[in-house]
Write a protein that holds these residues in place. Sequence first.
Motif, short mmCIF file in Angstrom:
data_model
loop_
_atom_site.label_atom_id
_atom_site.label_comp_id
_atom_site.label_asym_id
_atom_site.label_seq_id
_atom_site.Cartn_x
_atom_site.Cartn_y
_atom_site.Cartn_z
N THR A 88 -47.61 64.36 25.99
CA THR A 88 -47.56 62.90 26.09
C THR A 88 -46.14 62.39 25.87
N LEU A 89 -45.23 62.94 26.63
CA LEU A 89 -43.82 62.60 26.45
C LEU A 89 -43.55 61.15 26.86
N LYS A 90 -42.61 60.56 26.15
CA LYS A 90 -42.22 59.18 26.36
C LYS A 90 -40.73 59.13 26.73
N PRO A 91 -40.32 58.07 27.39
CA PRO A 91 -38.88 57.96 27.71
C PRO A 91 -37.99 58.06 26.48
N GLU A 92 -38.47 57.58 25.35
CA GLU A 92 -37.67 57.64 24.13
C GLU A 92 -37.55 59.05 23.56
N ASP A 93 -38.26 60.00 24.15
CA ASP A 93 -38.10 61.40 23.74
C ASP A 93 -36.92 62.05 24.44
N THR A 94 -36.30 61.33 25.35
CA THR A 94 -35.14 61.86 26.07
C THR A 94 -34.01 62.15 25.09
N ALA A 95 -33.53 63.38 25.10
CA ALA A 95 -32.48 63.81 24.18
C ALA A 95 -32.13 65.25 24.46
N VAL A 96 -31.06 65.69 23.82
CA VAL A 96 -30.77 67.13 23.77
C VAL A 96 -31.48 67.69 22.56
N TYR A 97 -32.26 68.70 22.77
CA TYR A 97 -33.04 69.32 21.70
C TYR A 97 -32.36 70.63 21.27
N TYR A 98 -32.23 70.77 19.96
CA TYR A 98 -31.59 71.94 19.37
C TYR A 98 -32.56 72.62 18.41
N CYS A 99 -32.42 73.92 18.28
CA CYS A 99 -33.12 74.58 17.19
C CYS A 99 -32.10 74.99 16.15
N GLY A 100 -32.52 74.92 14.91
CA GLY A 100 -31.67 75.28 13.80
C GLY A 100 -32.42 76.20 12.85
N ALA A 101 -31.67 76.90 12.02
CA ALA A 101 -32.28 77.83 11.07
C ALA A 101 -31.73 77.57 9.68
N ALA A 102 -32.61 77.73 8.70
CA ALA A 102 -32.24 77.54 7.30
C ALA A 102 -32.74 78.74 6.51
N ARG A 103 -31.87 79.27 5.66
CA ARG A 103 -32.22 80.48 4.91
C ARG A 103 -33.16 80.18 3.75
N GLY A 104 -33.10 78.99 3.20
CA GLY A 104 -33.95 78.69 2.06
C GLY A 104 -34.12 77.20 1.88
N GLY A 105 -34.57 76.84 0.70
CA GLY A 105 -34.78 75.43 0.40
C GLY A 105 -36.05 74.90 1.04
N LEU A 106 -36.17 73.60 1.04
CA LEU A 106 -37.34 72.96 1.63
C LEU A 106 -37.17 72.93 3.15
N PHE A 107 -38.18 73.39 3.85
CA PHE A 107 -38.03 73.57 5.29
C PHE A 107 -37.91 72.26 6.05
N TYR A 108 -38.29 71.15 5.43
CA TYR A 108 -38.18 69.84 6.10
C TYR A 108 -36.94 69.07 5.64
N ASN A 109 -36.11 69.74 4.86
CA ASN A 109 -34.86 69.12 4.41
C ASN A 109 -33.76 69.45 5.40
N THR A 110 -33.28 68.44 6.11
CA THR A 110 -32.32 68.71 7.18
C THR A 110 -31.03 69.33 6.67
N ARG A 111 -30.69 69.06 5.42
CA ARG A 111 -29.42 69.57 4.88
C ARG A 111 -29.45 71.08 4.66
N GLN A 112 -30.63 71.67 4.72
CA GLN A 112 -30.72 73.12 4.55
C GLN A 112 -30.30 73.89 5.80
N TYR A 113 -30.26 73.20 6.92
CA TYR A 113 -30.03 73.89 8.19
C TYR A 113 -28.54 74.05 8.45
N ASP A 114 -28.11 75.30 8.62
CA ASP A 114 -26.70 75.54 8.84
C ASP A 114 -26.42 76.52 9.98
N LEU A 115 -27.45 76.94 10.67
CA LEU A 115 -27.29 77.77 11.86
C LEU A 115 -27.85 76.99 13.04
N TRP A 116 -27.06 76.93 14.10
CA TRP A 116 -27.45 76.10 15.24
C TRP A 116 -27.25 76.85 16.54
N GLY A 117 -28.10 76.50 17.49
CA GLY A 117 -27.93 77.01 18.83
C GLY A 117 -27.49 75.90 19.76
#
Length: 122
Positions: free
Chosen positions: A84-113
Amino acid sequence: VQLQASGGGLVQPGGCLRLSCAASGLTFSMYHIGWFRQAPGKERELVAAISRSSGSAYYADSMKGRFTISRDNAKNTVLLQMNTLKPEDTAVYYCGAARGGLFYNTRQYDLWGQGTLVTVSS
Protein backbone atom coordinates in the motif's frame (compact mmCIF):
# COMPACT_ATOMS: atom_id res chain seq x y z
CA VAL A 1 31.79 -5.11 5.91
CA GLN A 2 29.23 -4.55 3.21
CA LEU A 3 25.52 -3.93 3.28
CA GLN A 4 23.83 -3.97 -0.10
CA ALA A 5 20.29 -2.73 -0.48
CA SER A 6 18.31 -3.64 -3.57
CA GLY A 7 14.76 -3.91 -4.83
CA GLY A 8 13.82 -0.29 -5.29
CA GLY A 9 12.03 1.06 -8.31
CA LEU A 10 9.04 2.94 -9.61
CA VAL A 11 5.64 1.83 -8.39
CA GLN A 12 2.16 3.29 -8.54
CA PRO A 13 0.34 4.40 -5.40
CA GLY A 14 -1.19 1.40 -3.70
CA GLY A 15 1.46 -0.89 -5.13
CA CYS A 16 4.10 -2.92 -3.36
CA LEU A 17 7.82 -3.52 -3.40
CA ARG A 18 10.15 -5.81 -1.52
CA LEU A 19 13.54 -4.48 -0.55
CA SER A 20 16.45 -6.74 0.29
CA CYS A 21 19.52 -6.02 2.40
CA ALA A 22 22.36 -8.46 1.90
CA ALA A 23 25.24 -8.35 4.36
CA SER A 24 28.77 -9.67 4.15
CA GLY A 25 31.90 -9.40 6.20
CA LEU A 26 30.18 -9.52 9.56
CA THR A 27 28.61 -12.04 11.89
CA PHE A 28 25.15 -11.18 10.72
CA SER A 29 23.22 -12.79 13.54
CA MET A 30 24.96 -10.51 16.04
CA TYR A 31 23.65 -7.30 14.47
CA HIS A 32 20.39 -5.46 14.64
CA ILE A 33 19.33 -4.41 11.16
CA GLY A 34 17.32 -1.34 10.36
CA TRP A 35 15.77 0.11 7.26
CA PHE A 36 16.00 3.86 6.99
CA ARG A 37 14.89 6.28 4.36
CA GLN A 38 15.74 9.79 3.31
CA ALA A 39 13.54 11.91 1.14
CA PRO A 40 14.82 15.05 -0.62
CA GLY A 41 15.21 17.86 1.85
CA LYS A 42 14.44 15.67 4.83
CA GLU A 43 16.46 13.93 7.47
CA ARG A 44 17.08 10.21 7.43
CA GLU A 45 14.41 8.39 9.42
CA LEU A 46 14.06 4.90 10.77
CA VAL A 47 11.40 2.94 8.89
CA ALA A 48 11.65 -0.46 10.52
CA ALA A 49 14.16 -2.47 12.49
CA ILE A 50 14.63 -6.05 13.55
CA SER A 51 16.59 -7.24 16.53
CA ARG A 52 19.56 -9.53 16.27
CA SER A 53 18.41 -12.18 18.69
CA SER A 54 14.70 -12.48 19.12
CA GLY A 55 13.80 -11.05 15.76
CA SER A 56 11.57 -8.50 17.40
CA ALA A 57 10.40 -5.85 15.00
CA TYR A 58 9.91 -2.12 15.27
CA TYR A 59 7.96 0.04 12.84
CA ALA A 60 7.59 3.76 12.59
CA ASP A 61 3.97 4.75 13.10
CA SER A 62 3.27 5.60 9.48
CA MET A 63 4.55 2.19 8.37
CA LYS A 64 2.60 0.01 10.78
CA GLY A 65 0.26 -2.31 8.98
CA ARG A 66 1.86 -1.62 5.62
CA PHE A 67 5.49 -2.70 5.99
CA THR A 68 6.89 -5.98 7.24
CA ILE A 69 10.51 -6.58 8.13
CA SER A 70 12.02 -10.05 8.35
CA ARG A 71 15.45 -11.61 8.51
CA ASP A 72 17.09 -14.82 7.45
CA ASN A 73 20.32 -15.24 9.38
CA ALA A 74 21.30 -18.26 7.31
CA LYS A 75 21.27 -16.09 4.19
CA ASN A 76 22.55 -12.89 5.84
CA THR A 77 19.53 -11.08 4.49
CA VAL A 78 16.85 -8.76 5.77
CA LEU A 79 13.73 -8.10 3.73
CA LEU A 80 11.34 -5.18 3.87
CA GLN A 81 7.98 -5.90 2.32
CA MET A 82 6.24 -2.64 1.55
CA ASN A 83 2.55 -2.69 0.71
CA THR A 84 0.00 0.00 0.00
CA LEU A 85 2.72 2.42 -0.98
CA LYS A 86 2.01 6.13 -0.94
CA PRO A 87 3.71 9.01 -2.76
CA GLU A 88 5.12 10.15 0.57
CA ASP A 89 7.04 6.86 0.78
CA THR A 90 9.24 8.11 -2.05
CA ALA A 91 12.82 8.19 -0.78
CA VAL A 92 16.18 6.52 -0.90
CA TYR A 93 16.04 3.51 1.38
CA TYR A 94 19.13 2.35 3.25
CA CYS A 95 19.85 -0.58 5.48
CA GLY A 96 22.01 -0.14 8.52
CA ALA A 97 23.50 -2.42 11.14
CA ALA A 98 24.03 -1.99 14.85
CA ARG A 99 26.19 -4.24 17.00
CA GLY A 100 24.28 -3.67 20.22
CA GLY A 101 22.02 -1.44 22.21
CA LEU A 102 18.33 -0.99 21.60
CA PHE A 103 17.49 -2.07 18.08
CA TYR A 104 15.05 0.82 17.57
CA ASN A 105 17.55 3.43 18.71
CA THR A 106 18.83 5.12 15.57
CA ARG A 107 22.05 6.22 17.27
CA GLN A 108 23.15 2.61 17.59
CA TYR A 109 23.49 2.22 13.84
CA ASP A 110 26.99 2.80 12.52
CA LEU A 111 27.28 0.51 9.50
CA TRP A 112 25.57 1.61 6.32
CA GLY A 113 25.09 0.41 2.81
CA GLN A 114 24.28 2.27 -0.37
CA GLY A 115 20.66 3.06 -0.77
CA THR A 116 18.03 1.99 -3.22
CA LEU A 117 15.58 4.50 -4.65
CA VAL A 118 11.86 3.96 -4.22
CA THR A 119 9.58 6.20 -6.24
CA VAL A 120 5.84 6.04 -5.73
CA SER A 121 4.08 7.91 -8.48
CA SER A 122 1.32 7.52 -10.98
